[in-house]
Motif scaffolding. Structure first.
Motif, PDB file in Angstrom:
ATOM      1  N   ILE A   1     -32.465  94.183  71.641  1.00  0.00           N
ATOM      2  CA  ILE A   1     -33.066  95.554  72.095  1.00  0.00           C
ATOM      3  C   ILE A   1     -34.028  95.913  70.982  1.00  0.00           C
ATOM      4  CG2 ILE A   1     -32.385  97.841  72.123  1.00  0.00           C
ATOM      5  CD1 ILE A   1     -29.885  96.942  73.644  1.00  0.00           C
ATOM      6  N   GLU A   2     -33.776  95.734  69.425  1.00  0.00           N
ATOM      7  CA  GLU A   2     -34.415  96.050  68.463  1.00  0.00           C
ATOM      8  C   GLU A   2     -35.671  95.229  68.376  1.00  0.00           C
ATOM      9  OE1 GLU A   2     -34.001  98.490  66.228  1.00  0.00           O
ATOM     10  OE2 GLU A   2     -32.390  99.174  67.454  1.00  0.00           O
ATOM     11  N   ASN A   3     -35.820  94.027  68.916  1.00  0.00           N
ATOM     12  CA  ASN A   3     -36.960  93.227  68.841  1.00  0.00           C
ATOM     13  C   ASN A   3     -37.883  93.121  69.947  1.00  0.00           C
ATOM     14  OD1 ASN A   3     -35.651  92.606  66.516  1.00  0.00           O
ATOM     15  ND2 ASN A   3     -35.280  90.550  66.884  1.00  0.00           N
ATOM     16  N   ALA A   4     -37.400  93.406  71.131  1.00  0.00           N
ATOM     17  CA  ALA A   4     -37.802  93.059  72.297  1.00  0.00           C
ATOM     18  C   ALA A   4     -38.656  94.487  72.984  1.00  0.00           C
ATOM     19  CB  ALA A   4     -37.312  92.422  73.395  1.00  0.00           C
TER      20      ALA A   4
ATOM     21  N   LYS B   1     -29.706 103.195  75.492  1.00  0.00           N
ATOM     22  CA  LYS B   1     -31.078 102.532  74.991  1.00  0.00           C
ATOM     23  C   LYS B   1     -32.092 102.476  75.998  1.00  0.00           C
ATOM     24  CE  LYS B   1     -29.712 101.681  70.811  1.00  0.00           C
ATOM     25  NZ  LYS B   1     -30.241 102.078  69.508  1.00  0.00           N
ATOM     26  N   GLU B   2     -33.418 103.093  75.875  1.00  0.00           N
ATOM     27  CA  GLU B   2     -34.104 103.133  77.079  1.00  0.00           C
ATOM     28  C   GLU B   2     -34.928 101.792  77.623  1.00  0.00           C
ATOM     29  OE1 GLU B   2     -37.506 105.668  76.025  1.00  0.00           O
ATOM     30  OE2 GLU B   2     -36.191 107.549  75.878  1.00  0.00           O
ATOM     31  N   ASN B   3     -34.676 100.804  76.464  1.00  0.00           N
ATOM     32  CA  ASN B   3     -35.166  99.616  77.025  1.00  0.00           C
ATOM     33  C   ASN B   3     -34.012  98.426  77.134  1.00  0.00           C
ATOM     34  OD1 ASN B   3     -34.324  99.157  74.240  1.00  0.00           O
ATOM     35  ND2 ASN B   3     -36.001  97.604  73.609  1.00  0.00           N
ATOM     36  N   PHE B   4     -32.835  99.053  77.487  1.00  0.00           N
ATOM     37  CA  PHE B   4     -31.875  98.320  77.845  1.00  0.00           C
ATOM     38  C   PHE B   4     -31.418  98.504  79.391  1.00  0.00           C
ATOM     39  CE2 PHE B   4     -27.168  97.480  77.912  1.00  0.00           C
ATOM     40  CZ  PHE B   4     -27.138  96.280  78.006  1.00  0.00           C
ATOM     41  N   HIS B   5     -31.339  97.308  80.343  1.00  0.00           N
ATOM     42  CA  HIS B   5     -30.780  97.507  81.738  1.00  0.00           C
ATOM     43  C   HIS B   5     -29.534  96.678  81.769  1.00  0.00           C
ATOM     44  CE1 HIS B   5     -31.890  97.928  86.037  1.00  0.00           C
ATOM     45  NE2 HIS B   5     -30.804  98.234  85.883  1.00  0.00           N
TER      46      HIS B   5
END
Length: 226
Positions: free
Chosen positions: A57-60, A83-87
Motif C-alpha cells: 500500500i505504501e509503495n504502489a 486506506k484509500e488505495n486498498f480494496h
C-alpha cells in the motif's frame, strides 16, 4: 525477525486447512514489497494478516487483495480498511477473472505468498495451459512475484526434460531467486515471472525462441490455434 510481526501473528490462529503461513521476516517482506512501484496496480493473493500488504500500500498506486478467510478479513478491514488505495475482496483467486476486478490499468502485477498444495493451480489459472496462446488472465498481467517452497520453485524452473518439472505455460521469462532458512528452518524461494507482452505470431516462433521445445510442440500442435 520483526517483533511486531511475531506478536501480531501469535494473536491469530493459522488455519492448516488453508495452508496459512504468515511471513514475519521484515527483510523478506521488504524484498517482496520492493517489486511494487508508485505507478503499479497490485493484485495480492491471500494477504493473510496484511504484513506484506501494508508495504505494498505504501509503495504502489493501488492494491486489490483477494482473501477467503473471514477471520483474516476482519483483521485486514480493521487495520487497513481506511486506506484509500486498498480494496479487499472476499473471493477465491481460482474463481476469479482478473478482468472483472476494478483495476484501471491495462497491466497489473500479481504478488502472493501461497501454500504448496495450491501453487500449480494458481499459476495455471493466471497463465493458462501451455496450449493457450491467448488467456484472459495472462493478458492483464505484466509480472508475477510468488513466495513458494524452494522445492516447488526448482520444479517450476526445471529443465523442460526434467522428471520433476511442473508443467506450466512457458511463454514467460522466468527468474528464480532463492532465500533459504526462512520460517521454521524451511527453504523458500521467490519466483519472478515477467510475462511476454509482445505475443507470438506463429508456432514456429515459439519453437525458435525456445519458449516450447520441439517435443512439446509435437504433443500439443493439434490443439493449438493461432
Amino acid at each position: 525477525m520483526s517483533l511486531n510481526y511475531i506478536l501480531r501473528a501469535k494473536k491469530f490462529k493459522a488455519k492448516k486447512s488453508l495452508g496459512q503461513n504468515f511471513l514475519i521476516d521484515d527483510k523478506i517482506i521488504d524484498f517482496i514489497a520492493q517489486h511494487a512501484a508508485k505507478e503499479d496496480e497490485i493484485l495480492e493473493i491471500g494477504p493473510g494478516l496484511g504484513f506484506v500488504t501494508e508495504q505494498l500500500i505504501e509503495n504502489a498506486k493501488s492494491v486489490i487483495a483477494l482473501e477467503i478467510d473471514k477471520d483474516a478479513i476482519n483483521v485486514l478491514n480493521k487495520n487497513l480498511g481506511s486506506k484509500e488505495n486498498f480494496h479487499l475482496i472476499e473471493q477465491d483467486i481460482l474463481k476469479t477473472n482478473i478482468n472483472d476486478l476494478p483495476f484501471k490499468d491495462n497491466k497489473i502485477k500479481v504478488i502472493a505468498n501461497i501454500p504448496y498444495y495450491i501453487t500449480s493451480p494458481i499459476l495455471v489459472h493466471l497463465l493458462g495451459e501451455i496450449d493457450e496462446l491467448t488467456h484472459k488472465n495472462r493478458s492483464r498481467i505484466s509480472e508475477i512475484i510468488l513466495m513458494v517452497q524452494l522445492e516447488v520453485a526448482n520444479r517450476i524452473v526445471a529443465n523442460e526434460n526434467s522428471e520433476n518439472k511442473i508443467n506450466l505455460n512457458l511463454a514467460t521469462k522466468k527468474e528464480l531467486m532463492t532465500l533459504e532458512g526462512i520460517g521454521e528452518a524451511r527453504a523458500l524461494a521467490i519466483i519472478e515471472y515477467r510475462i511476454n507482452s509482445g505475443g507470438y505470431q506463429s508456432i514456429e516462433e515459439l519453437v525458435s525462441n525456445k519458449i516450447i521445445t520441439e517435443n512439446v510442440y509435437n504433443k500439443i500442435k493439434d490443439k493449438i490455434t493461432v
